[in-house]
Enzyme design. Sequence first.
Site, PDB file in Angstrom:
ATOM      1  N   ASP A  71     -20.152  36.253  41.410  1.00 53.19           N
ATOM      2  CA  ASP A  71     -20.513  36.674  42.348  1.00 53.19           C
ATOM      3  C   ASP A  71     -20.410  37.938  43.394  1.00 53.19           C
ATOM      4  OD1 ASP A  71     -20.039  37.201  45.851  1.00 53.19           O
ATOM      5  OD2 ASP A  71     -21.154  35.234  46.412  1.00 53.19           O
ATOM      6  N   THR A  83     -23.188  35.939  48.116  1.00 54.77           N
ATOM      7  CA  THR A  83     -24.203  35.766  47.085  1.00 54.77           C
ATOM      8  C   THR A  83     -24.421  34.377  46.100  1.00 54.77           C
ATOM      9  OG1 THR A  83     -23.816  37.126  44.589  1.00 54.77           O
ATOM     10  CG2 THR A  83     -24.872  38.331  45.961  1.00 54.77           C
ATOM     11  N   ASP A  84     -23.413  33.894  45.767  1.00 59.60           N
ATOM     12  CA  ASP A  84     -23.198  32.421  45.567  1.00 59.60           C
ATOM     13  C   ASP A  84     -23.146  31.384  46.331  1.00 59.60           C
ATOM     14  OD1 ASP A  84     -22.111  32.550  42.323  1.00 59.60           O
ATOM     15  OD2 ASP A  84     -20.426  32.326  43.512  1.00 59.60           O
ATOM     16  N   VAL A  85     -23.270  31.552  47.837  1.00 56.51           N
ATOM     17  CA  VAL A  85     -24.413  30.576  48.472  1.00 56.51           C
ATOM     18  C   VAL A  85     -25.391  30.756  48.925  1.00 56.51           C
ATOM     19  CG1 VAL A  85     -24.037  30.140  51.289  1.00 56.51           C
ATOM     20  CG2 VAL A  85     -22.160  30.070  50.228  1.00 56.51           C
TER      21      VAL A  85
END
Length: 562
Positions: free
Chosen positions: A396, A424-426
């Site tokens: 991320d 950004t992971d989500v």
Amino acid sequence: MTTRLRTAAHPAVATAVADRLLRRTAHPAEVRHTLDWAGPVGMDLPDERAVQAACGLMHVHGRATGGPVPLAVDYASVVAGVLAAQGATAAGIGRARGLDLREARTSVAQGALLALGQYLAAATADGPEQPEASGPGLATLDTSDGARVEVETLDPSAWREFWARLGVPATLAGRGWLPFQQRFATAVCPLPDELRQAALGRTLADLRAAAHHSGVSLLTVGSDPAPPVHPAPWRLTPAPGHSAGDVPAPRPALHAPTADLPLTGLRVVESTRRVQGPLAGHVLRMLGAEVIRVEPPGGDPMRWLAPLAGGTSARFTALNAGKRVVEADLTTAAGRDTVRTLTAEADVFLHNWAPGKAARLGLDDSDLLPARPALVYAWASGFGDTLGDRPPLGTDYLAQVHSGLAAAVRPYGEPPAPSLMTLTDVLGGLVCAQGVLAALAARERTGRGCRVDSSLVSAAALIPRPAHRARWTPLDRPLPTADGHLYPGPEARAHPEALRGLLDRDLTTEECAHRLAAHGLTATPVRADLAALAHDPAFRTAVAPPDRCTGHARPYTPWEFA
């Protein structure tokens, strides 16, 4: 149907994101997507900043710097835009499979709550939190020649070697390992000051050399918020052509109690870890698909990441509850055969393995599609092809740096640094899921499967940001009260002279809000206790309280279909 409060403005950013994604996606024109700010949350939320304040985004983002602070981008709106596109696309797939679905509704508040799912689960779990050093802190390091860098490794040996090359003893480097690794879960990184000083005493070239020789990934944090590349959110590559008789027909919808969910009857096989991949599978499960999760023998190690709820990591179940698990050792032929057998009867195969791993295992799209031409094969990566065939670790925070988001999330005048909330992971998981839905929608027309490529960087590029970092006034930050913080609404921010006479630090947040309301000015209390969301009457239909199955609170499914 939930009652929705009137709000001052339409969520334009969320709508623009949804429309952009739907232009890349085949879905019936009869399916509408409806977006508003608050959704089922019983509060007047007039804009992005009000949502960030009320739902806890300001709190989690601000943990690392010592107090609540807004994200300087419309993050919750972008998440909601992706959710709206998912709802409309999934409803279109359901219509093609015989379900009478014509509308999908969601909201910016529901997007914010979904993004906070892991943090909400951890805050409401019964088990103790993992031990961590006290205090705030970012992981970003400064060098003697004025550079700012972000480093990444998942290997404690590489971490020790990196610091050893900067003259730091192993015992001292070891003190920094736990907060460094836990920052993904806690959104803080209180590194020992001796490590920061060791980095500050060396040049950027010194740190790059230490990273190269130790195998640690390192990127320089720039001050330009613009993304260096503008990749498409996802890329679809159709499976090779086959005769109609060779392509299995897509599965019809099942007549079952949950058949009102658009993906009922579809099967997803996933081999994923951490956040991005599991969240993509989680979204598809919430839309009705059966999800089979392939884990190594003994289970995914993330299952035991504190805090535990019901014997399993609360953060893990926030992303993986309801999935069926099959254990397989992919280093063995038998384990790889297990995946081939599962995918031969699946609609989707999803993974977020490191670049090149699928080919080495013989489980790439070219290996699996011949046996199942209708399969949607999805790879969620870190950098896609934006950094060549040997990119740094696709995590991320490095994706935030490479995409310019690390500069965009903080205003001018503050050093650029990634948010330690896993932005950004989500978003990458959500974009991957939408790419899968786009492929499934295309399959309804052609009968053919395809490959879907998405990345953390392609997701980050969805977030609009100005050409230069935002310049904030004092009213762009939460205002302190006697017992917390209050974020002024758009009318109040437009009339600073009125605020000066009405706010009083000796008053509580509630008292300040009432005083402003009496003069026609709105303000939103800043959520600082995520656990309280599960008991707040305003969130009663948006957040599910802890139950026997998971042992922690969770956001309700973020769509309503009609």
